[in-house]
Design an enzyme around this catalytic site. Structure first.
Site, PDB file in Angstrom:
ATOM      1  N   GLY A  17       0.861  -1.388   0.100  1.00 59.92           N
ATOM      2  CA  GLY A  17      -0.097  -0.071   0.150  1.00 59.92           C
ATOM      3  C   GLY A  17       0.727   1.270  -0.120  1.00 59.92           C
ATOM      4  O   GLY A  17       0.388   2.380   0.454  1.00 59.92           O
ATOM      5  N   TYR A  20      -0.831   4.331  -1.974  1.00 59.63           N
ATOM      6  CA  TYR A  20      -1.872   4.762  -0.993  1.00 59.63           C
ATOM      7  C   TYR A  20      -1.346   5.673   0.109  1.00 59.63           C
ATOM      8  O   TYR A  20      -1.951   6.610   0.288  1.00 59.63           O
ATOM      9  CB  TYR A  20      -2.798   3.646  -0.632  1.00 59.63           C
ATOM     10  CG  TYR A  20      -4.255   4.114  -0.060  1.00 59.63           C
ATOM     11  CD1 TYR A  20      -5.151   4.574  -0.826  1.00 59.63           C
ATOM     12  CD2 TYR A  20      -4.530   4.180   1.329  1.00 59.63           C
ATOM     13  CE1 TYR A  20      -6.296   5.145  -0.370  1.00 59.63           C
ATOM     14  CE2 TYR A  20      -5.605   4.826   1.934  1.00 59.63           C
ATOM     15  CZ  TYR A  20      -6.540   5.018   1.064  1.00 59.63           C
ATOM     16  OH  TYR A  20      -7.737   5.643   1.518  1.00 59.63           O
ATOM     17  N   LYS A  38       7.633  11.171  -7.964  1.00 62.54           N
ATOM     18  CA  LYS A  38       7.785   9.394  -8.305  1.00 62.54           C
ATOM     19  C   LYS A  38       8.964   9.637  -9.352  1.00 62.54           C
ATOM     20  O   LYS A  38       8.699   9.746 -10.586  1.00 62.54           O
ATOM     21  CB  LYS A  38       6.527   8.811  -8.914  1.00 62.54           C
ATOM     22  CG  LYS A  38       6.468   7.408  -9.131  1.00 62.54           C
ATOM     23  CD  LYS A  38       6.455   6.804  -7.993  1.00 62.54           C
ATOM     24  CE  LYS A  38       6.639   5.200  -8.756  1.00 62.54           C
ATOM     25  NZ  LYS A  38       6.368   4.073  -7.581  1.00 62.54           N
ATOM     26  N   SER A  42       7.467   2.245 -13.462  1.00 62.92           N
ATOM     27  CA  SER A  42       7.327   1.398 -14.417  1.00 62.92           C
ATOM     28  C   SER A  42       5.843   1.121 -14.406  1.00 62.92           C
ATOM     29  O   SER A  42       4.877   1.601 -13.887  1.00 62.92           O
ATOM     30  CB  SER A  42       7.664  -0.045 -13.871  1.00 62.92           C
ATOM     31  OG  SER A  42       9.259   0.162 -13.581  1.00 62.92           O
ATOM     32  N   GLY A 118       9.112  -0.038  -5.545  1.00 58.82           N
ATOM     33  CA  GLY A 118       9.239  -1.429  -4.754  1.00 58.82           C
ATOM     34  C   GLY A 118      10.215  -0.996  -3.431  1.00 58.82           C
ATOM     35  O   GLY A 118      10.181   0.023  -2.866  1.00 58.82           O
TER      36      GLY A 118
END
Length: 230
Positions: A17, A20, A38, A42, A118
């Site tokens: 999450g 979020y 960001k 990807s 990630g």
């Protein structure tokens, strides 16, 4: 109130999450002149002849603001690790370009929520540059997003210990209640206590299932630099 110029959001695992949580963090810092960034996305998709970041799109739609293309540096189509997506798209990622975009945003905003792709060891450039390298390059403290399910002690402590060994500051932990039937009266409270005791990190917040915002005062306390770090 003394905040860092940026906070780098990473997760202990996939499906944690992170986007979020970053969205709600942006919702809070936007009230004090902050923004969202960001660096590498990807799984970008094409719309009206332009590549769109799904994470930026979600964040902007949730907060009811127009899509902002300045919130990303690299948009890659394949929905795989950034290093592989860049290779497939034949895009050469330059960390200095990311840093330059970051420095420009720092000049214009009070603080920046930086969302990684990630976890800590995700490659950005194969065998050369990893997510932890990007965190060091931007010199930001980390906000660690963890679920509060079985296994969270191990995943969270491994990530925290890696960060400490790399000399990367952990601003705090956000426990994301990603499932409706979680019961914080039982083992979840013990998870949190064990992690606090083992890590020495007391700065934390808990995000309940489908919660749509952080309490603003609680968020500012969470983001504030501790006295010795000002």
């Amino acid at each position: 109130m003394k905040l860092s110029k940026g906070y780098f959001v990473i997760g202990t695992d996939t499906g944690i999450g992170k986007t979020y949580v970053s969205t709600l963090l942006f919702k809070g810092v936007s009230k004090i002149g902050g923004t969202y960034y960001k660096p590498v996305q990807s799984g970008a998709f094409e719309m009206f002849g332009k590549l769109i970041s799904p994470d930026v799109e979600f964040m902007c739609e949730f907060n009811k603001i127009p899509y902002n293309s300045e919130m990303t540096t690299y948009l890659l189509k394949p929905e795989v690790s950034p290093h592989l997506a860049a290779e497939i798209d034949e895009v050469e990622i330059d960390p200095e370009k990311i840093k330059n975009d970051w420095l420009e945003l720092k000049e214009r905003y009070s603080t920046i929520i930086v969302e990684g792709a990630g976890g800590l060891y995700v490659p950005i450039i194969r065998n050369r540059f990893y997510m932890y390298d990007l965190i060091k390059l931007l010199e930001t403290p980390v906000i660690l997003v963890s679920s509060n399910r079985v296994g969270t002690i191990n995943h969270t402590m491994m990530t925290i210990n890696c960060l400490k060994n790399m000399g990367i500051k952990v601003q705090g932990i956000i426990f994301n209640k990603i499932e409706k039937n979680f019961d914080r009266t039982g083992y979840e409270n013990d998870n949190i206590k064990v992690i606090q005791d083992m890590s020495g990190i007391k700065n934390m917040m808990i995000l309940d299932f489908e919660q749509e915002s952080f309490d603003q005062e609680e968020l500012i306390r969470f983001l504030e630099l501790r006295e010795e770090e000002k």
